[in-house]
Structures are given as C-alpha cells and as structure tokens.
Design a protein around this motif. Structure first.
Motif, PDB file in Angstrom:
ATOM      1  N   GLN A 276       0.862  -1.185   0.000  1.00  0.00           N
ATOM      2  CA  GLN A 276       0.000   0.000   0.000  1.00  0.00           C
ATOM      3  C   GLN A 276       0.900   1.237   0.000  1.00  0.00           C
ATOM      4  OE1 GLN A 276      -2.488   1.778   3.459  1.00  0.00           O
ATOM      5  NE2 GLN A 276      -3.855   0.278   2.492  1.00  0.00           N
ATOM      6  N   PHE A 277       0.716   2.095  -0.984  1.00  0.00           N
ATOM      7  CA  PHE A 277       1.552   3.286  -1.145  1.00  0.00           C
ATOM      8  C   PHE A 277       0.791   4.518  -0.653  1.00  0.00           C
ATOM      9  CE2 PHE A 277       2.901   0.194  -4.256  1.00  0.00           C
ATOM     10  CZ  PHE A 277       4.289   0.224  -4.146  1.00  0.00           C
ATOM     11  N   GLN A 278       1.453   5.317   0.170  1.00  0.00           N
ATOM     12  CA  GLN A 278       0.824   6.505   0.729  1.00  0.00           C
ATOM     13  C   GLN A 278       1.699   7.720   0.441  1.00  0.00           C
ATOM     14  OE1 GLN A 278       0.320   5.612   4.905  1.00  0.00           O
ATOM     15  NE2 GLN A 278      -1.379   4.208   4.546  1.00  0.00           N
ATOM     16  N   TYR A 279       1.080   8.747  -0.141  1.00  0.00           N
ATOM     17  CA  TYR A 279       1.756  10.014  -0.402  1.00  0.00           C
ATOM     18  C   TYR A 279       1.057  11.098   0.418  1.00  0.00           C
ATOM     19  CZ  TYR A 279       3.801   7.546  -4.380  1.00  0.00           C
ATOM     20  OH  TYR A 279       4.469   6.640  -5.170  1.00  0.00           O
ATOM     21  N   PHE A 280       1.816  11.799   1.229  1.00  0.00           N
ATOM     22  CA  PHE A 280       1.278  12.856   2.085  1.00  0.00           C
ATOM     23  C   PHE A 280       1.653  14.202   1.475  1.00  0.00           C
ATOM     24  CE2 PHE A 280       1.933   9.112   4.641  1.00  0.00           C
ATOM     25  CZ  PHE A 280       0.771   9.029   5.403  1.00  0.00           C
ATOM     26  N   THR A 281       0.654  14.980   1.094  1.00  0.00           N
ATOM     27  CA  THR A 281       0.900  16.251   0.419  1.00  0.00           C
ATOM     28  C   THR A 281       0.381  17.415   1.262  1.00  0.00           C
ATOM     29  OG1 THR A 281      -1.212  16.173  -0.782  1.00  0.00           O
ATOM     30  CG2 THR A 281       0.706  15.143  -1.837  1.00  0.00           C
ATOM     31  N   LYS A 282       1.094  18.525   1.190  1.00  0.00           N
ATOM     32  CA  LYS A 282       0.682  19.777   1.822  1.00  0.00           C
ATOM     33  C   LYS A 282       0.403  20.770   0.713  1.00  0.00           C
ATOM     34  CE  LYS A 282       0.249  22.145   5.741  1.00  0.00           C
ATOM     35  NZ  LYS A 282      -0.576  21.702   6.888  1.00  0.00           N
ATOM     36  N   ILE A 283      -0.852  21.162   0.574  1.00  0.00           N
ATOM     37  CA  ILE A 283      -1.273  22.001  -0.546  1.00  0.00           C
ATOM     38  C   ILE A 283      -1.257  23.467  -0.141  1.00  0.00           C
ATOM     39  CG2 ILE A 283      -3.161  22.506  -2.137  1.00  0.00           C
ATOM     40  CD1 ILE A 283      -4.015  19.588  -1.843  1.00  0.00           C
ATOM     41  N   VAL A 284      -0.599  24.273  -0.958  1.00  0.00           N
ATOM     42  CA  VAL A 284      -0.521  25.713  -0.734  1.00  0.00           C
ATOM     43  C   VAL A 284      -1.255  26.420  -1.874  1.00  0.00           C
ATOM     44  CG1 VAL A 284       1.008  27.703  -0.431  1.00  0.00           C
ATOM     45  CG2 VAL A 284       1.713  25.440   0.404  1.00  0.00           C
ATOM     46  N   GLY A 285      -2.243  27.212  -1.527  1.00  0.00           N
ATOM     47  CA  GLY A 285      -2.954  27.981  -2.537  1.00  0.00           C
ATOM     48  C   GLY A 285      -2.011  28.933  -3.254  1.00  0.00           C
ATOM     49  N   SER A 286      -2.212  29.102  -4.549  1.00  0.00           N
ATOM     50  CA  SER A 286      -1.335  29.954  -5.351  1.00  0.00           C
ATOM     51  C   SER A 286      -2.176  30.822  -6.279  1.00  0.00           C
ATOM     52  CB  SER A 286      -0.358  29.103  -6.177  1.00  0.00           C
ATOM     53  OG  SER A 286       0.415  28.261  -5.339  1.00  0.00           O
ATOM     54  N   GLU A 287      -1.659  31.999  -6.541  1.00  0.00           N
ATOM     55  CA  GLU A 287      -2.358  32.952  -7.402  1.00  0.00           C
ATOM     56  C   GLU A 287      -1.327  33.639  -8.289  1.00  0.00           C
ATOM     57  OE1 GLU A 287      -4.586  37.117  -6.466  1.00  0.00           O
ATOM     58  OE2 GLU A 287      -5.391  35.355  -5.416  1.00  0.00           O
TER      59      GLU A 287
END
Length: 384
Positions: A276-287
């Motif tokens: 089982q593969f798990q990717y943990f992402t932190k999303i930063v809003g961009s403009e």
C-alpha cells in the motif's frame, strides 16, 4: 539685433561641449581600434539590456489564505501496469465527511496489455452484448429484473451493468453475477476474468471541496453500506495484480510556470501483492497575476511518501492501493508579473553609452601620451 547677438553669446559661453578644429585633431591607429571595440561592446551591452527590458519576471508574496468554500481540481495521469481496470476504484474522502466513490465521470480508464500497449478505453458494458429477448415468458415486452436493487427510471434492468448500478444505488455488494440472468447471458464473469494480467492507465480530473482528505485508488468494488466505505475483491474478479505504478502527472489545479508538483514522474514497484503506497501532500494555494490583468488561481504542493508492504500486510485487513493524502495550508503564495519600464531601459542605455565612451576616451588619452613620450625618447636617443 545687438540684444539678440548678446543673448546668443551668453548661451554660447555655456557650451560644455567645446569643439576642436579638424586641423588640431590627430587620428591614430590605436584610437581606431579602440573605437571599433567600443562600438561592439556598446552594441552587445545594449542588446543584453533590451533582452532584460523585454523579459517578464515574477515576484512572490506570502499572505494568509482568506478564501472560503472553494472547489479544487485534482488533475491526474497514473499508470498501474499490473492492475486491470476492472479491478480499480477511484474515491475521495474529506474531513467534512463527504465521500465520493467511483469518480470516473471525467476520468478515463485505458486498458493496457502486459507490455504496456493500449487496448482501448475500459467500459463496464460488454462491447457486443447478447440482446435481451423481445418478450418475457408471459408474452409481455421484456423487462429485466433488478433483483432487489433500486430500479432506474424505466423500472427495468435489461443489462448486467444496469443490475450492477441498481445494486450500487442500494448499497449492496455485487457478489454473485452468475445468479443474475442478464450477466449470464452477457458472459460477465468470463469477461472479467479475461482481463487478468492487464494494466490500466487513469487520466482526467476530479473536483473536490478544498478541505483535508484523501484520494485513493484501491483494488475491489467501492460500496457505501451503513455509513461505511469499503472495497471488496470478489471471487470472479482478476486475482493476479499489485499496485506498482507511475505517476505521470498529479496537480491540484491549473498548471502555471512556477508550480511545484514533486510527484510528477514518480514511479514505485510493489514488493508484494499487499503493498500500500501513501503520499502525504501539503497544498498551498497559489495565485498568478499576469501583466494583462488576468488572475489565475491554482495550487501547488510538497510531498512525502510511505510504503506499507511487509509480510504482516498479508494477514491484515489492509487493502492494496495508492493513497494521496492532502492537507490544506492556511497560506497563499501570490506571484505578480512585472516588467521594466521604458524609462529604466533608456536610462541604462544612456549610462552604457556615456560610461563606455568616457572610459574609452581616458584609455585613448593615456595610450596616446605614452606613445608620444616613447617617440620623443627614441628621437632623443638617436641625437645622442
């Protein structure tokens, strides 16, 4: 007339660029070489300055993200070479409790052979299904049973897929298609098993709320039953598979030049069927604010990864799959495009021309005086 002449003389006395007569100017070979070199250097520097003037640059600013109730697009293109399309589900769960299963409205599943060659788009319906009979045994127009599932608008389930969807709407598991007349007629079980050994490529996008959650691709049918979300691999489904994969593209929002998508091109090989593969992402809003006034709102992310696939997984209840966990940052990065002004460019050009000519004149003067001194010494030596 005399007053005008006097005024002219006054302005003439202010001339900072006094001229020398041609009879009193001396042209030398060194001066000619220096003039050509100066002209070439000025041309090169002005060309570089013009390129810098035309270049569009971006400046970044970090602010608190005050947006609310935004939707977010997840663009994906993922290949799983050892997992048949029929086996794979695509679901999204978020922290608000919203669960979306089988999100294939805008995602295409492309069947692949064992060596990666595309077969065609996967469809739940048979390519050439056996047509249902025209009438029932009682002579009435044929209307297939939904076997207890929630009936569609027409009240009839004339194909195996229609019965399957009726089961999904009811929240039932589709465990025994061989007991369903429509599936037997279409050879549903044999068609499922014939895909054993194939691969699958998923590409498209899904739209989700901008809240923490996860997107996952798991083996087995996705069903919601009693508030629980489960995946089950039935006996009639392909059994030889693992979650080896390559992420060609994974982006949260529209693409832009400064976007960071670190999972693009990442590939992993499963060491066991239960990996089982798990990717943990932190999303930063961009403009991105462009020069023409348009604004593009998107996202970028950072990522870490973790793999579960040891021997204990085989006896656990863990389902083989690929998870992308996403968390939302409270910050937003604003990129603003800007370009140098015309005044700045002209100022730089004047500085280049004036500075180089001034330095060149000084160098020419030093060289001319040195040559004259040497010439006088030679003549003095000959007289002695």
């Amino acid at each position: 007339m005399g007053r005008a002449h006097t005024l002219r003389q006054r302005f003439q006395s202010l001339d900072a660029y006094a001229k020398t007569l041609d009879d009193f100017s001396i042209k030398t070979l060194t001066g000619g070489v220096l003039t050509v070199a100066t002209a070439l250097l000025i041309a090169v520097l002005i060309g570089l300055e013009f390129a810098a003037y035309r270049r569009v640059e971006q400046s970044a600013e970090l602010v608190v993200d005050r947006s609310r109730s935004e939707k977010m697009l997840i663009n994906l293109d993922i290949t799983l070479p050892h997992a048949p399309c029929v086996l794979l589900g695509l679901d999204v769960l978020d922290s608000s409790g919203d669960t979306q299963i089988n999100l294939f409205q805008h995602v295409t599943k492309m069947r692949l052979t064992s060596n990666g060659t595309e077969i065609g788009a996967y469809s739940t319906e048979a390519k050439a299904p056996v047509p249902p009979p025209a009438t029932n045994t009682d002579g009435a127009a044929y209307c297939g049973s939904c076997y207890g599932g929630i009936e569609p608008e027409g009240k009839c389930c004339n194909t195996c897929d229609a019965v399957h969807q009726a089961y999904v709407r009811r929240g039932w598991a589709f465990t025994d298609p061989d007991a369903i007349e429509q599936c037997v007629r279409e050879g549903y079980t044999a068609r499922m098993r014939s895909m054993d050994g194939e691969g699958c490529r998923m590409h498209g996008f899904v739209e989700v709320g901008k809240a923490a959650g996860n997107l996952h691709i798991l083996a087995g049918e996705s069903i919601k039953l009693g508030g629980e979300h489960t995946h089950t691999v039935y006996d009639y489904m392909p059994r030889n598979y693992d979650m080896t994969h390559t992420i060609h593209r994974l982006a949260f929002g529209s693409e832009f030049s400064a976007q960071s998508s670190p999972l693009d091109g990442v590939g992993k090989t499963a060491q066991s069927k239960h990996a089982q593969f798990q990717y943990f992402t932190k999303i930063v809003g961009s403009e991105v604010r462009f020069l023409n006034g348009t604004v593009l709102r998107s996202n970028q992310y950072s990522a870490t990864e973790f793999v579960r696939g040891d021997a204990r997984a085989a006896v656990s209840r863990r389902t083989p799959g690929l998870f992308v966990m996403f968390d939302i940052s409270p910050m937003r990065v604003i990129y603003t495009e800007h370009q140098r002004s015309l005044g700045s460019f002209l100022t730089s050009v004047c500085a280049i021309v004036g500075g180089i000519f001034t330095v060149a004149r000084l160098v020419d003067g030093v060289v001319f005086r040195a040559e004259r001194v040497l010439k006088e010494k030679r003549q003095l030596g000959k007289q002695i």
